[in-house]
Design a protein around this motif. Structure first.
Motif, short mmCIF file in Angstrom:
data_model
loop_
_atom_site.label_atom_id
_atom_site.label_comp_id
_atom_site.label_asym_id
_atom_site.label_seq_id
_atom_site.Cartn_x
_atom_site.Cartn_y
_atom_site.Cartn_z
N GLY A 1 4.37 -53.70 -0.75
CA GLY A 1 4.15 -52.27 -0.80
C GLY A 1 3.99 -51.70 -2.31
O GLY A 1 4.95 -51.67 -3.09
N HIS A 2 2.85 -51.73 -2.70
CA HIS A 2 2.32 -51.25 -4.09
C HIS A 2 1.96 -49.87 -4.31
O HIS A 2 1.12 -49.42 -3.56
N THR A 3 2.44 -49.01 -4.92
CA THR A 3 2.62 -47.78 -5.23
C THR A 3 1.39 -47.47 -6.37
O THR A 3 1.69 -47.85 -7.59
N GLY B 1 10.67 -58.21 -6.97
CA GLY B 1 9.75 -57.40 -6.39
C GLY B 1 9.78 -56.04 -6.54
O GLY B 1 11.14 -55.62 -7.25
N ASP B 2 8.88 -55.22 -6.36
CA ASP B 2 8.89 -53.58 -6.63
C ASP B 2 9.11 -53.38 -8.33
O ASP B 2 9.64 -52.31 -8.34
N GLU B 3 8.39 -54.18 -8.98
CA GLU B 3 8.48 -53.97 -10.45
C GLU B 3 7.61 -52.88 -10.94
O GLU B 3 7.49 -52.45 -12.07
N PRO C 1 17.74 -48.69 1.11
CA PRO C 1 17.96 -48.62 -0.33
C PRO C 1 17.99 -49.80 -1.14
O PRO C 1 18.38 -50.72 -0.57
N ARG C 2 17.47 -49.69 -2.33
CA ARG C 2 17.45 -51.22 -3.09
C ARG C 2 18.76 -51.18 -4.04
O ARG C 2 19.53 -50.20 -4.21
N ARG C 3 19.04 -52.68 -4.21
CA ARG C 3 20.41 -52.94 -4.64
C ARG C 3 19.92 -52.60 -6.18
O ARG C 3 18.92 -53.05 -6.59
MG MG Z 1 6.79 -52.90 -3.67
#
Ligand code: MG
Ligand code: GDP
Ligand code: IMO
Length: 430
Positions: free
Chosen positions: A40-42, A12-14, A309-311
């Protein structure tokens, strides 16, 4: 006519939102087909940054139709908040948005169940969910008896159905150690009133999106599917049980949208130039050290939804090759390349070792994934600012070499590279 799917190939969050926004220009319809407000898409353009959870990232082009299909679990309060937030910022959200009447509705008891079940687990056991009630809502969908779909909220049986569910949920939640019978969150009348209000406001958007999309593909419309989460979080093919509760790899497009996979003409796999994960579960290339911290600082790697915080760690080609194949990926889009710009050396994991044996197939069991030792190759860093580069030919040779290596080890060509969050900070391969 292009029928494209954008799918995350990691955890995720790519930066799927950025690519969906960009590709929207070449499509008529943009479809979210799974997940919910865990996403959560930015999207960043013209100095503005937008965070989207349920509304498709195509919403910034007013002539494009955005569709939230039946495979999505819908928190109506979140959706309304998003619609209001976008409208206040001058973004058109009216007849350009559709919501499936088949989408299952997230209720307060789902959030409570998520919290209670997560809090029973400690340390390595916890999934680290977003606490948005996603798993419990999908569980009720599969279980059927306690499920409510968007379309049910407009039917006469809705009030009684809520009463029946609340009665059962009180017992279930109490059994899990939570909420007494008088818990306000489980007041059937209050919940019925609240959700009737949401249903009323959302009525103009709610429709049979499956029929709409089938008509659209048959009429040769250009459709863009927007995956949420990433393929390693796929309920069936990811790092179970540290996954989300939907098919977040490419295999989820048809079940989530109702459009058969045979219509897809292109699958774009989104990858960070390194790897991140938020929440629990094994992560072979994790760098729980100053390198991981450097990536976190440069990439601003904090969760869009939960701010956790993302790993962070090196690029894992064993995992990416697996998910690219699983998702039927045609081309890759390599994101956040700029984040690695200061590093003198960059590592790529090309194989795993388990009990001294080298493997290149991604392990199916999480216990085996925990035990793997990554085998790395080391590439020299380019150590130049690339955030202003717009053409492959203008990238430093070592950055091109890095992209080439990702392409080689994953087994797919790189069509797009991203060097910053803004729409314009994008390099398209010729
Ligand atoms: Mg996201
Ligand atoms: P999504 O969930 O896949 O849409 O990704 P997120 O929005 O959760 O996380 C991606 C983050 O990276 C966002 O903050 C983006 O604005 C940002 N981003 C996207 N592309 C780039 C890039 O090429 N470089 C940098 N530095 N940031 C980027
Ligand atoms: P986007 O679409 C990153 C993770 C959670 C947790 C696991 C299960 O922005 O890429 P859930 O709440 O879904 O039951 O949590 O999945 N997770 C995500 N991680 N990006 C996401 O979405 C995610 N959605 C869920 O952190 O580990």
């Amino acid at each position: 006519m292009p029928v494209t799917c954008v799918v995350g190939l990691q955890w995720g969050d790519e930066a799927k939102g950025k690519i969906v926004d960009l590709l929207t220009e070449q499509h008529d319809i943009v479809v979210r087909y799974q997940g919910g407000s865990n996403a959560g898409h930015t999207v960043v353009f013209e100095g503005e940054s937008y965070k989207l959870s349920l509304v498709p990232s195509g919403i910034f082009r007013p002539d494009v139709q955005c569709v939230v299909a039946g495979g999505v679990v819908m928190n109506p309060q979140s959706l309304l908040g998003e619609i209001d937030g976008l409208t206040e910022r001058g973004i058109k959200v009216s007849d350009n948005l559709m919501v499936s009447d088949r989408a299952h509705v997230v209720f307060p008891w789902h959030m409570e169940e998520d919290r209670l079940i997560e809090s029973r687990k400690t340390g390595e056991e916890a999934i680290g969910t977003t606490l948005r009630g996603i798993g419990p809502c999908y569980r009720d969908k599969v279980g059927r008896s306690f499920a409510v779909r968007m379309g049910d909220m407009y039917r006469p049986g809705f009030e009684q159905h809520i009463k029946d569910i609340v009665e059962a949920k009180r017992q279930i939640l109490a059994g899990l150690g939570g909420g007494g019978a008088d818990d306000m969150k489980l007041d059937a009348d209050a919940i019925y009133k609240e959700y009737s209000g949401y249903a009323h406001r959302l009525k103009p958007y709610v429709t049979d999106t499956t029929a709409y999309l089938l008509n659209a593909v048959e009429a040769d419309k250009r459709i863009l599917f927007e995956g949420a989460q990433g393929a390693l979080l796929d309920i069936d093919h990811g790092t179970f049980p540290y996954v989300t509760s939907s098919n977040s790899s490419g295999v989820g497009v048809s079940s989530g949208s109702g459009v058969p996979g045979r219509y897809l003409t292109k699958v774009v796999g989104i990858l960070k130039a390194y790897t991140t994960r938020v929440g629990g579960g094994p992560f072979p290339t994790e760098q729980d050290n100053e390198i991981g911290q450097h990536i976190r600082d440069k990439g601003n790697e904090y969760g869009t939804v939960t701010k956790r915080p993302r790993r962070c760690g090196w690029f894992d080609a064993v995992a990416a090759r697996y998910t690219a194949r699983l998702s039927g990926v045609d081309v890759l889009s390599v994101m956040l390349l700029d984040v690695l710009s200061e590093l003198p050396e960059i590592k790529v994991c090309t194989a795993y070792e388990i009990d001294g044996k080298r493997v290149t197939d991604f392990p199916s069991h999480v216990d085996d994934l925990r035990r793997v030792v990554p085998v790395y190759e080391t590439l020299p860093g380019w150590q130049k600012d690339i955030t202003g580069v717009r053409k492959m030919a203008d990238l430093p040779q070592l950055a091109c070499d890095y992209l080439q290596e990702i392409s080689r080890v994953v087994g797919r060509p790189v069509a797009i590279a991203s060097v910053g969050p803004d729409r314009t900070q994008t390099i398209m391969a010729e």
